[in-house]
Scaffold this motif. Structure first.
Motif, PDB file in Angstrom:
ATOM      1  N   GLY A 294      -0.442  72.754 -57.903  1.00  0.00           N
ATOM      2  CA  GLY A 294      -1.366  73.291 -56.920  1.00  0.00           C
ATOM      3  C   GLY A 294      -1.787  74.705 -57.276  1.00  0.00           C
ATOM      4  N   ASN A 295      -2.349  75.381 -56.289  1.00  0.00           N
ATOM      5  CA  ASN A 295      -2.763  76.784 -56.424  1.00  0.00           C
ATOM      6  C   ASN A 295      -3.831  77.010 -57.486  1.00  0.00           C
ATOM      7  OD1 ASN A 295      -1.220  78.434 -54.439  1.00  0.00           O
ATOM      8  ND2 ASN A 295       0.505  77.406 -55.429  1.00  0.00           N
ATOM      9  N   HIS A 296      -4.836  76.139 -57.487  1.00  0.00           N
ATOM     10  CA  HIS A 296      -5.999  76.321 -58.355  1.00  0.00           C
ATOM     11  C   HIS A 296      -7.075  77.065 -57.582  1.00  0.00           C
ATOM     12  CE1 HIS A 296      -4.721  73.516 -61.584  1.00  0.00           C
ATOM     13  NE2 HIS A 296      -4.035  72.976 -60.583  1.00  0.00           N
ATOM     14  N   LEU A 297      -7.645  78.085 -58.204  1.00  0.00           N
ATOM     15  CA  LEU A 297      -8.741  78.831 -57.602  1.00  0.00           C
ATOM     16  C   LEU A 297      -9.915  78.831 -58.564  1.00  0.00           C
ATOM     17  CD1 LEU A 297      -8.605  82.170 -55.666  1.00  0.00           C
ATOM     18  CD2 LEU A 297     -10.298  81.866 -57.471  1.00  0.00           C
ATOM     19  N   TYR A 298     -11.083  78.449 -58.061  1.00  0.00           N
ATOM     20  CA  TYR A 298     -12.322  78.466 -58.842  1.00  0.00           C
ATOM     21  C   TYR A 298     -13.226  79.549 -58.255  1.00  0.00           C
ATOM     22  CZ  TYR A 298     -10.748  74.027 -60.779  1.00  0.00           C
ATOM     23  OH  TYR A 298     -10.022  73.063 -61.414  1.00  0.00           O
ATOM     24  N   LEU A 299     -13.704  80.439 -59.110  1.00  0.00           N
ATOM     25  CA  LEU A 299     -14.562  81.548 -58.693  1.00  0.00           C
ATOM     26  C   LEU A 299     -15.864  81.497 -59.477  1.00  0.00           C
ATOM     27  CD1 LEU A 299     -15.200  84.344 -57.371  1.00  0.00           C
ATOM     28  CD2 LEU A 299     -13.929  85.381 -59.290  1.00  0.00           C
ATOM     29  N   VAL A 300     -16.967  81.533 -58.764  1.00  0.00           N
ATOM     30  CA  VAL A 300     -18.290  81.596 -59.388  1.00  0.00           C
ATOM     31  C   VAL A 300     -19.045  82.771 -58.776  1.00  0.00           C
ATOM     32  CG1 VAL A 300     -20.433  80.382 -59.893  1.00  0.00           C
ATOM     33  CG2 VAL A 300     -18.306  79.077 -59.657  1.00  0.00           C
ATOM     34  N   ASN A 301     -19.468  83.688 -59.627  1.00  0.00           N
ATOM     35  CA  ASN A 301     -20.300  84.810 -59.168  1.00  0.00           C
ATOM     36  C   ASN A 301     -21.194  85.264 -60.316  1.00  0.00           C
ATOM     37  OD1 ASN A 301     -18.566  86.267 -60.832  1.00  0.00           O
ATOM     38  ND2 ASN A 301     -17.460  87.245 -59.137  1.00  0.00           N
ATOM     39  N   ASP A 302     -21.782  86.416 -60.215  1.00  0.00           N
ATOM     40  CA  ASP A 302     -22.725  86.861 -61.250  1.00  0.00           C
ATOM     41  C   ASP A 302     -22.067  87.074 -62.605  1.00  0.00           C
ATOM     42  OD1 ASP A 302     -24.769  86.782 -59.426  1.00  0.00           O
ATOM     43  OD2 ASP A 302     -24.701  88.927 -58.959  1.00  0.00           O
ATOM     44  N   ASP A 303     -20.765  87.197 -62.621  1.00  0.00           N
ATOM     45  CA  ASP A 303     -20.037  87.382 -63.886  1.00  0.00           C
ATOM     46  C   ASP A 303     -19.746  86.069 -64.599  1.00  0.00           C
ATOM     47  OD1 ASP A 303     -19.959  90.149 -63.535  1.00  0.00           O
ATOM     48  OD2 ASP A 303     -18.128  90.024 -62.337  1.00  0.00           O
ATOM     49  N   GLY A 304     -19.995  84.924 -63.918  1.00  0.00           N
ATOM     50  CA  GLY A 304     -19.764  83.634 -64.551  1.00  0.00           C
ATOM     51  C   GLY A 304     -18.852  82.744 -63.734  1.00  0.00           C
ATOM     52  N   GLU A 305     -18.209  81.791 -64.430  1.00  0.00           N
ATOM     53  CA  GLU A 305     -17.322  80.813 -63.806  1.00  0.00           C
ATOM     54  C   GLU A 305     -15.889  81.072 -64.263  1.00  0.00           C
ATOM     55  OE1 GLU A 305     -18.725  77.120 -65.314  1.00  0.00           O
ATOM     56  OE2 GLU A 305     -20.769  77.365 -64.552  1.00  0.00           O
ATOM     57  N   GLN A 306     -14.963  81.029 -63.327  1.00  0.00           N
ATOM     58  CA  GLN A 306     -13.561  81.238 -63.670  1.00  0.00           C
ATOM     59  C   GLN A 306     -12.686  80.211 -62.965  1.00  0.00           C
ATOM     60  OE1 GLN A 306     -12.068  85.432 -63.754  1.00  0.00           O
ATOM     61  NE2 GLN A 306     -14.080  85.915 -62.892  1.00  0.00           N
ATOM     62  N   HIS A 307     -11.648  79.777 -63.667  1.00  0.00           N
ATOM     63  CA  HIS A 307     -10.627  78.907 -63.084  1.00  0.00           C
ATOM     64  C   HIS A 307      -9.291  79.599 -63.263  1.00  0.00           C
ATOM     65  CE1 HIS A 307      -7.815  75.230 -63.724  1.00  0.00           C
ATOM     66  NE2 HIS A 307      -7.759  75.640 -62.469  1.00  0.00           N
ATOM     67  N   MET A 308      -8.576  79.796 -62.166  1.00  0.00           N
ATOM     68  CA  MET A 308      -7.278  80.477 -62.207  1.00  0.00           C
ATOM     69  C   MET A 308      -6.194  79.560 -61.673  1.00  0.00           C
ATOM     70  SD  MET A 308      -8.568  84.058 -60.525  1.00  0.00           S
ATOM     71  CE  MET A 308     -10.276  84.574 -60.787  1.00  0.00           C
ATOM     72  N   GLU A 309      -5.093  79.447 -62.385  1.00  0.00           N
ATOM     73  CA  GLU A 309      -3.909  78.728 -61.918  1.00  0.00           C
ATOM     74  C   GLU A 309      -2.907  79.779 -61.477  1.00  0.00           C
ATOM     75  OE1 GLU A 309      -2.707  75.131 -64.101  1.00  0.00           O
ATOM     76  OE2 GLU A 309      -4.258  75.682 -65.565  1.00  0.00           O
ATOM     77  N   LEU A 310      -2.623  79.831 -60.179  1.00  0.00           N
ATOM     78  CA  LEU A 310      -1.945  80.980 -59.594  1.00  0.00           C
ATOM     79  C   LEU A 310      -0.511  80.712 -59.145  1.00  0.00           C
ATOM     80  CD1 LEU A 310      -5.049  82.170 -57.584  1.00  0.00           C
ATOM     81  CD2 LEU A 310      -4.056  83.311 -59.570  1.00  0.00           C
ATOM     82  N   GLY A 311      -0.008  79.520 -59.383  1.00  0.00           N
ATOM     83  CA  GLY A 311       1.357  79.215 -58.985  1.00  0.00           C
ATOM     84  C   GLY A 311       2.369  80.141 -59.643  1.00  0.00           C
ATOM     85  N   GLY A 312       3.192  80.790 -58.832  1.00  0.00           N
ATOM     86  CA  GLY A 312       4.213  81.689 -59.337  1.00  0.00           C
ATOM     87  C   GLY A 312       3.718  83.047 -59.764  1.00  0.00           C
ATOM     88  N   LYS A 313       2.435  83.353 -59.519  1.00  0.00           N
ATOM     89  CA  LYS A 313       1.851  84.599 -60.013  1.00  0.00           C
ATOM     90  C   LYS A 313       1.490  85.601 -58.912  1.00  0.00           C
ATOM     91  CE  LYS A 313      -0.120  82.190 -63.999  1.00  0.00           C
ATOM     92  NZ  LYS A 313      -1.375  81.784 -64.707  1.00  0.00           N
TER      93      LYS A 313
END
Length: 357
Positions: A294-313
């Protein structure tokens, strides 16, 4: 920690104590819902000391106490409430009992930390508001789908940093697996669990208020149904609502007990947050057919597309903040106004819901 059973889902993080051993003492009472495990874990990881455990089921209390070194089974709730060393009582009582018990706890001079949903009626909310004001004690609520989910916590940090601009809409999806045979009798009695929008809908409304930065809001429309649980006529296995915040943002959420057995976890919880300069999607517990974590975060903004896996972080800062708030009289974990407003709106959504037959 079972990924299959949402009732007993109890995240564990890295210990991040904010107090020394014995500096903050708490008790656990009325262990009716498995969320008490996550609540206690979070407090202990933040440095709190569990002194007492009480439940009507003495065996359940003993098993719970055995997991925490030094914890003892109390003979009664009165023994906890009369112990001047106890600074906070954590509880996951039957939902209809949570509000009245919280008033009793605050009147005894202790802070109260309760599982969601914190109330089943607006009268209970009113009583708790009066008691909190009169006693100066906290009525803290475990809105775990934000407070105990690292991707949800990090989304809040991104929003504060301006990553997606002004938030204008939040869409929340909160499906849960029913696991009916494992549920207690009260779970299927509407007077005791409060209805689906009051219960698991409370998570969604709390997140709507938090991510939009709203102080108030209104329920524009809501509805509930029993589509697939006819053996339990008082259970609502579907609910949704549309909301408007006092700052102009809007929201929609859907909650249900319709998760199929083939899903690898207890529910595919998701949140989409739309801002004026981008958007965030959270896949909290699973990224179906791609990742069992779990703990997947998808971010889209003017800087582009990002996928972050945040478990334990990221960790779970709420619990340490709550302890320090209790000690210092601050409101860094969550304001009392916010906790009560989320509860108020979920009760109103439930009360005015259209019943789909």
């Amino acid at each position: 920690m079972s990924k299959q059973d949402g009732m007993n889902y109890a995240p564990q993080g890295k210990p991040q104590p904010v107090v020394a051993a014995g500096e903050f003492i708490f008790a656990a009472a009325r262990l009716d819902h498995g969320h008490i495990n996550g609540m206690a874990n979070g407090l202990v990881e933040a440095g709190a000391t569990l002194k007492w455990v009480y439940d009507r089921d003495a065996e359940k209390a003993a098993q719970f106490a055995a997991r925490y070194p030094g914890a003892r089974v109390a003979e009664s709730e009165e023994q906890i409430l009369q112990d001047n060393e106890v600074q906070l009582v954590a509880s996951a009582a039957i939902p209809s009992e949570r509000g009245p018990f919280g008033v009793e706890v605050m009147n005894s001079g202790k802070h109260y930390f309760v599982d969601k949903a914190p109330f089943t009626t607006l009268d209970q909310l009113d009583d708790a508001r009066k008691a909190a004001e009169a006693t100066g004690k906290k009525y803290a609520v475990y809105y775990s789908e934000r407070l105990h989910v690292e991707s949800a916590i990090f989304a809040g940090e991104l929003i504060k940093a301006g990553a997606i601009g002004r938030v204008v809409q939040v869409i929340g999806l909160g499906p849960h697996r029913l696991n009916a045979p494992s549920r207690p009798e009260w779970f299927f009695q509407k007077e005791k669990y409060g209805g689906i929008l009051c219960d698991i809908g409370s998570h969604q409304i709390e997140q709507f208020l938090y991510y939009t930065g709203a102080q108030d809001g209104e329920v524009l429309h809501s509805k509930v149904a029993n589509y697939n649980s006819k053996d339990y006529p008082e259970l609502e296995d579907y609910g949704d609502a549309t909301l408007r915040a006092d700052n102009g943002a809007t929201g929609y959420f859907r909650v249900d007990w319709l998760t199929p057995s083939g899903l690898s976890t207890w529910g595919d919880g998701r949140t989409t947050i739309l801002g004026t300069k981008g958007y965030i999607e959270l896949r909290k517990y699973v990224d179906i057919a791609r990742s069992g974590s779990g703990n997947h975060l998808y971010l889209v903004n003017d800087d582009g597309e990002q996928h972050m896996e945040l478990g334990g972080k990221v960790g779970y800062p709420y619990f340490g903040q709550l302890i320090l708030d209790c000690l210092n009289g601050t409101e860094n974990a969550m304001t009392q106004q916010h906790a009560f407003k989320a509860a108020e709106l979920c009760l109103k959504a439930q009360a005015q819901a259209l019943r789909i037959e």
